[in-house]
Design a protein around this motif. Structure first.
Motif, PDB file in Angstrom:
ATOM      1  N   GLU A 198       0.444  -2.966   3.338  1.00 15.12           N
ATOM      2  CA  GLU A 198      -0.014  -1.747   2.683  1.00 15.12           C
ATOM      3  C   GLU A 198      -1.215  -2.094   1.820  1.00 15.12           C
ATOM      4  OE1 GLU A 198       1.521   1.584  -0.563  1.00 15.12           O
ATOM      5  OE2 GLU A 198       2.980   0.619   0.757  1.00 15.12           O
TER       6      GLU A 198
ATOM      7  N   ARG B 251      -0.550   2.372   5.130  1.00 20.89           N
ATOM      8  CA  ARG B 251       0.614   1.490   5.341  1.00 20.89           C
ATOM      9  C   ARG B 251       0.873   1.335   6.829  1.00 20.89           C
ATOM     10  NH1 ARG B 251       6.723   1.234   2.950  1.00 20.89           N
ATOM     11  NH2 ARG B 251       5.596   0.429   1.155  1.00 20.89           N
TER      12      ARG B 251
ATOM     13  N   THR C 149      -4.305   5.292   0.122  1.00 17.00           N
ATOM     14  CA  THR C 149      -3.301   4.298   0.523  1.00 17.00           C
ATOM     15  C   THR C 149      -3.089   4.346   2.029  1.00 17.00           C
ATOM     16  OG1 THR C 149      -2.143   4.448  -1.594  1.00 17.00           O
ATOM     17  CG2 THR C 149      -0.909   3.539   0.241  1.00 17.00           C
TER      18      THR C 149
ATOM     19  N   PRO D  75       0.318  -1.201  -4.505  1.00 13.68           N
ATOM     20  CA  PRO D  75       1.096  -0.819  -3.317  1.00 13.68           C
ATOM     21  C   PRO D  75       2.439  -1.551  -3.317  1.00 13.68           C
ATOM     22  CG  PRO D  75      -0.642  -2.361  -2.719  1.00 13.68           C
ATOM     23  CD  PRO D  75      -0.844  -2.039  -4.173  1.00 13.68           C
TER      24      PRO D  75
END
Length: 564
Positions: free
Chosen positions: A511, A543, A541, A193
């Protein structure tokens, strides 16, 4: 600019076994690789010619011999389906260790045995070159030996030594002149990330070079690359467990004639910046955090209370530059746990560097009637920066039988930059000369943990998988920017009375991602000359980012010439 480095290094390696003879002995370690694929070869028989000592490699392709009588040696290697190979001219010094990588060619005939004889070569460098030669795409590889011989303190500096790559701002990688946003980064094969708030790129200066086993840059697309590959991909491999017991440490000091002993701009600190941590004084004041976005109606006394809650740090100071420092310690080897041999390596590194950037110029480019451009709002200035970087790895591996290998890789790094910038110039919109000061502290951290496995089901079928969890944080607490204007170049500066006159900013970003990958390889055809690989990877992912910005405006009385 001239620079010099003074280093001290000490280490010790050895096996716990007692020598079987009174004659001087040493150790021979190495790895057997497939010349075509570059992959380790299991079940290869390695023998020291002239002795009865032999070793059968496991899935990692490693072999080792302790307490070998010193002198000139010859190593003979055999494996079914490959041409036997003999390495001559190996010289083992008393008390030392020879590290040898052996590359084997697949057998193309089944009649008389063919023995390939080669003089000794340099193992880890040869392994890096072998990976480049046999890669299916255009790649560049730096091995641990090459990295250790350079003065590079972080991965960004090491990557500058690769052809076709450049580093922007000392941290962002550009491949073949493309913008850094086209470059992706991974750690041990798993996507990293990004700690940058407005882009996906990863700053490579937060990875200490001494923690890396190899760095590979891929410059062309292949099917095993992530779907968003567009310009370049960098994979950093952390240290593997060594062949033998290793204990080492180092301490270095660096001299820079533009910094050491010179007066530099510096930002006021809180006492812990050298460890990569901003002190509690940098946090958003509780009285402001409780008020949220300040949409309410407040009295002047309340506004004064809000302003007084900020840390009283607006101006840069002058300090005397000191030498840069770095230190590292590493321990590795094998240990018996519950009757099983576990390979391990632990490493920690720290560095602290001061730098100055003098004569910086920035301006806006505007078009001219003639078709050219000219710079407006031109400012010149100087930036002083202190950077701290530290991190560590702790990796484990073990063989289950000779054809199965499990690994656990853990990595943590933290970097921090504390900088002060002062500049002056002319603002066209306000028609006034300005003096600007910015104090900025940024800390970044990366943590990654990966569990992986390799399974050689038979000579033609190979399975590899990995599950990785990674997270990054970026904290930019209490950035201050203040602008002073002047009626003319000879007048005293005054605080500019607009929303941009004095600004405090607090930013946080985090993240994380979870990676999973697996591939199954099949060798087909006569002599297993054809490789078919199928597999896949998935990534999730998340964030989260928050920025709080406060503008301070003050209406100050100005004295005219008749007042005292």
């Amino acid at each position: 600019m001239r620079a010099a480095t003074l280093s001290a290094l000490s280490g010790a390696t050895g096996f716990a076994q007692q020598p079987e003879t009174s004659r001087p002995t040493g150790s021979v370690v190495g790895r057997v690789l497939d010349a075509k694929s570059g992959q380790p070869l299991s079940e290869a028989g390695v023998q020291i010619v002239g002795t009865t000592r032999g070793f059968q490699t496991g899935l990692d392709g490693r072999f080792r011999f302790a307490n070998v009588i010193a002198g000139t040696l010859t190593i003979h290697v055999r494996r079914l389906g490959f041409q036997p190979k003999q390495i001559t001219g190996l010289y083992l010094e008393p008390g030392k260790t020879v590290d040898q990588t052996i590359v084997m060619q697949a057998a193309t005939v089944t009649l008389d045995a063919v023995v390939a004889t080669a003089e000794k070569d340099r193992g880890s460098v040869n392994a890096a070159l072998n990976e480049q030669r046999h890669a299916s795409a255009i790649v560049s590889t730096l091995g641990a030996e090459q990295i250790s011989r350079s003065p590079d303190s972080d991965a960004a500096q090491a990557l500058q030594r690769m052809s076709g790559t450049t580093i922007q701002d000392g941290k962002f990688l550009s491949v073949r002149g493309l913008d850094p946003r086209f470059t992706t980064a991974s750690l041990n094969g798993a996507r990293l990330p990004s700690p940058e708030p407005e882009r996906k790129v990863v700053p490579f200066d937060i990875f200490p070079a001494s923690l890396l086993q190899a760095v590979t840059t891929s410059k062309t697309f292949t099917p095993d690359q992530p779907g968003d590959f567009s310009g370049g991909a960098v994979d950093m491999r952390t240290r593997e467990a060594p062949f033998e017991t290793v204990r080492s440490y180092s301490l270095s000091f660096g001299y820079n004639d533009a910094v050491t002993g010179k007066r530099l701009l510096s930002a006021p600190g809180t006492g812990t910046e050298w460890l990569g941590f901003g002190g509690a004084e940098r946090k958003l004041p509780a009285v402001l955090a409780g008020e949220g976005n300040l949409n309410g109606t407040y009295t002047q006394d309340q506004y004064n209370q809000f302003v007084s809650a900020f840390r009283n740090a607006w101006s840069a100071r002058q300090v005397t530059g000191r030498p840069s420092t770095s230190a590292s310690v590493t321990a590795g080897g094998e240990a018996s746990v519950g009757g099983r041999q576990i390979g391990y390596v632990g490493s920690f590194t720290y560095s602290n560097v001061l730098e100055i950037r003098a004569g910086e110029v920035r301006a806006f480019a505007v078009p001219t009637p003639s078709g050219g451009t000219e710079g407006v709002d031109r400012y010149t200035g100087t930036t002083g920066r202190e950077s701290a970087l530290w991190g560590g790895v702790f990796n484990l591996s073990t063989l289950v039988g000779t054809r199965n290998r499990l690994t656990l890789n853990n990595t943590f790094t933290r970097g921090a930059d504390n900088e002060a910038r002062f500049e002056d110039g002319y603002d066209e919109n306000n028609a006034l000369p300005f003096q600007l000061t910015r104090l900025r502290y940024v800390q970044r951290a990366v943590i990654s943990s990966q569990l992986g496995g390799e399974h050689e089901l038979n000579d033609r079928h190979h399975l590899k998988w990995a599950a990785t969890a990674s997270s990054v944080t970026r904290v930019e607490p209490d950035r201050s920017e203040v602008a002073y204007a002047r009626d003319n170049l000879s007048a005293n500066p005054f605080l500019f009375g607009s929303s941009e006159g004095a600004v405090r900013t607090f930013g946080d970003l985090s993240e994380y991602n979870v990676n999973g990958s697996a591939d199954f390889a099949i060798r087909a055809g006569e002599g297993a000359r054809h490789l078919i690989k199928v597999g896949g990877r998935a990534r999730y992912t998340g964030r989260d980012s928050r920025v709080d910005s406060y503008s301070l405006m003050a209406t100050l009385p100005r004295l005219d010439r008749e007042q005292t």
